[in-house]
Design a protein around this motif. Structure first.
Motif, short mmCIF file in Angstrom:
data_model
loop_
_atom_site.label_atom_id
_atom_site.label_comp_id
_atom_site.label_asym_id
_atom_site.label_seq_id
_atom_site.Cartn_x
_atom_site.Cartn_y
_atom_site.Cartn_z
N ASP A 236 16.28 -62.60 -32.15
CA ASP A 236 17.43 -61.92 -32.42
C ASP A 236 18.80 -62.18 -31.88
O ASP A 236 19.90 -62.01 -32.22
N LEU A 245 9.01 -55.65 -31.50
CA LEU A 245 10.23 -55.66 -32.16
C LEU A 245 10.03 -56.78 -33.30
O LEU A 245 11.15 -56.91 -34.06
N ASN A 247 10.29 -59.83 -32.95
CA ASN A 247 11.38 -60.93 -32.67
C ASN A 247 10.89 -62.09 -31.87
O ASN A 247 11.60 -62.58 -31.05
N LYS A 356 10.10 -52.31 -49.17
CA LYS A 356 9.48 -52.41 -47.93
C LYS A 356 7.80 -52.66 -47.89
O LYS A 356 7.18 -53.10 -47.21
N SER A 369 9.33 -50.04 -40.36
CA SER A 369 10.65 -50.12 -39.70
C SER A 369 11.13 -51.59 -39.43
O SER A 369 12.37 -51.87 -39.47
N ALA A 370 10.30 -52.65 -39.28
CA ALA A 370 10.65 -53.78 -39.29
C ALA A 370 11.23 -54.32 -40.46
O ALA A 370 12.02 -55.19 -40.56
N TRP A 372 12.65 -52.61 -42.83
CA TRP A 372 14.05 -52.13 -42.79
C TRP A 372 14.90 -52.92 -42.09
O TRP A 372 16.02 -53.19 -42.63
N ARG A 373 14.66 -53.42 -40.90
CA ARG A 373 15.51 -54.03 -40.08
C ARG A 373 15.90 -55.57 -40.57
O ARG A 373 17.05 -55.80 -40.74
N ASP A 376 18.18 -54.96 -43.23
CA ASP A 376 19.57 -54.61 -42.91
C ASP A 376 20.14 -55.83 -42.51
O ASP A 376 21.60 -55.95 -42.54
N GLN A 377 19.66 -56.80 -41.85
CA GLN A 377 19.97 -57.94 -41.34
C GLN A 377 20.22 -59.13 -42.21
O GLN A 377 20.63 -60.17 -41.88
N ARG A 390 17.62 -51.13 -49.56
CA ARG A 390 16.41 -50.73 -49.11
C ARG A 390 15.60 -50.19 -50.18
O ARG A 390 14.29 -50.17 -50.07
#
Length: 417
Positions: A236, A245, A247, A356, A369-370, A372-373, A376-377, A390
């Protein structure tokens, strides 16, 4: 034992490259001179807690420095933290790590022991020495509760609260587990048990490394030299590389994953990757830095070169050629390769048909959560269309290509053909 023919001064010059800090100042050169005079290797330690199954490029920053020490004829000592891993290193953490079970730690440790040798030499020729590996359960599993109390008495709560991460959590009323206060002492006691001359760690490890010096002095040993190393940013480009994370670039990942994830790096972290994980010499680094600063080369070209280098390092050059060709077919020409993996849901596997759920079930995201990220990205697409909602629902009766970044899966209906 015959050490390298390089002088202590030349060794010192080489070893200082790509380091953040060496403490105390001048101590490494002095210890190198002592070792040369005595004809003995330095004992150079680094610990790795098996908190996840795989080693990623962030871990290799330290492993490459260890390889450098190994190449100079010094003794590399690896600590697999099967017991410190049960506690979880609080360095750089705003909250306590989840506790690992002994079974999880041991399972992860087994993969670490194999993956270390993707960087370090397994069977080196003299004067290089084989790696010495210890699980710190070798000593912690044998300690009585009275011995744990004596170890805990070596420090104070006030000293532990000097740590930035602990003091910030204390000020913000975030809980600090008593077990977390033991971690620096456990890491420091590892240094006593292996009689480390030097210990490596990321910059955030500095407090723990200094505790090791204190415990060694208390034990009547020469205190270790502290060497801190830069932290590698994740894919990221913002936070440190981390499995948690999502990443990360794993050293045992498939070639297409390593290549594709490298190509997804933001341009501003390119120089750090070339410097820390690509085995580039000074001339190549200067060339890359100049090209990036002056804009004389397309960053995409340098990124492909880096991606090819990394795949070749952890697989082989021919595999790197195929990974690059596959990437260019897939992304430069906007083609979807025929050999992407298929995935079908098992009965009851999907509790709902939201984006998701598909991302987690297919393995394209390690957690909700990953997932969703990633949405969002803007990293998620279905049949080439970017997903920004989402709440998107997918048709479980349809066949479609689901993508996160450079990773693709062809989703097929359950029981279909």
């Amino acid at each position: 034992m015959t050490l390298t023919t390089l002088s202590p001064e030349r060794q010192h010059e080489l070893l200082l490259r790509n380091t953040e800090e060496v403490l105390p100042h001048g101590a490494l050169l002095e210890r190198l001179r002592e070792a040369a005079g005595q004809g003995r290797p330095l004992r150079v330690k680094q610990g790795f807690d098996p908190t996840a199954p795989d080693i990623h490029l962030g871990h290799t920053v330290g492993l490459r420095k260890l390889r450098q020490f190994q190449g100079l004829g010094h003794q590399v000592v690896l600590i697999v933290g099967d017991y410190t891993g049960l506690v979880g290193d609080p360095s750089g953490r705003s909250k306590a790590r989840p506790l690992l079970s002994a079974e999880e730690a041991e399972s992860n440790a087994a993969t670490y022991l194999e993956q270390f040798y993707k960087v370090l030499e397994r069977d080196p020729r003299p004067p290089r020495l084989p790696v010495e590996v210890h699980r710190n359960g070798e000593w912690f599993a044998r300690m009585s509760f009275a011995e744990v109390i004596r170890l805990a008495a070596r420090s104070t709560v006030a000293r532990m609260l000097e740590r930035d991460d602990f003091s910030e959590r204390f000020k913000s009323a975030q809980p600090i587990g008593l077990h977390e206060l033991l971690y620096p002492l456990m890491q420091g006691f590892d240094s006593v048990m292996v009689r480390a001359d030097v210990e490596l760690g990321a910059t955030e490890q500095k407090f723990n490394l200094l505790v090791g010096r204190q415990l060694q002095e208390d034990a009547g040993q020469p205190p270790q030299i502290v060497m801190t190393l830069p932290v590698l940013p994740g894919t990221d480009g913002v936070q440190r590389m981390s499995k948690t994370l999502g990443n990360y670039i794993g050293v045992s990942e498939p070639p297409s994953e390593i290549f594709g994830k490298t190509m997804s790096l933001p341009d501003h972290v390119m120089a750090a990757y070339w410097q820390l994980v690509a085995d580039a010499d000074e001339a190549e680094l200067a060339e890359v830095r100049k090209a990036l600063e002056e804009g004389s080369a397309n960053p995409m070209t340098l990124k492909k070169r880096l991606a090819h280098r990394l795949v070749a390092m952890y697989h082989d050059p021919k595999t790197a050629d195929r990974a690059q060709a596959g990437f260019e077919r897939q992304f430069s020409r906007r083609e979807v390769p025929e050999d992407i993996p298929d995935w079908r849901p098992r009965p009851g596997q999907l509790k709902s048909f939201g984006i998701k759920d598909f991302l987690v079930a297919t393995g394209l995201a390690p957690s909700g959560s990953a997932a969703w990220r990633a949405v969002d990205q803007g990293a998620v697409s279905v049949d080439g269309a970017k997903v920004t909602d989402r709440n998107l629902k997918l048709d479980p009766r349809a066949t479609f290509v689901l993508r996160v970044g450079r990773r693709l899966v062809r989703v097929r209906p359950a029981g279909g053909s």
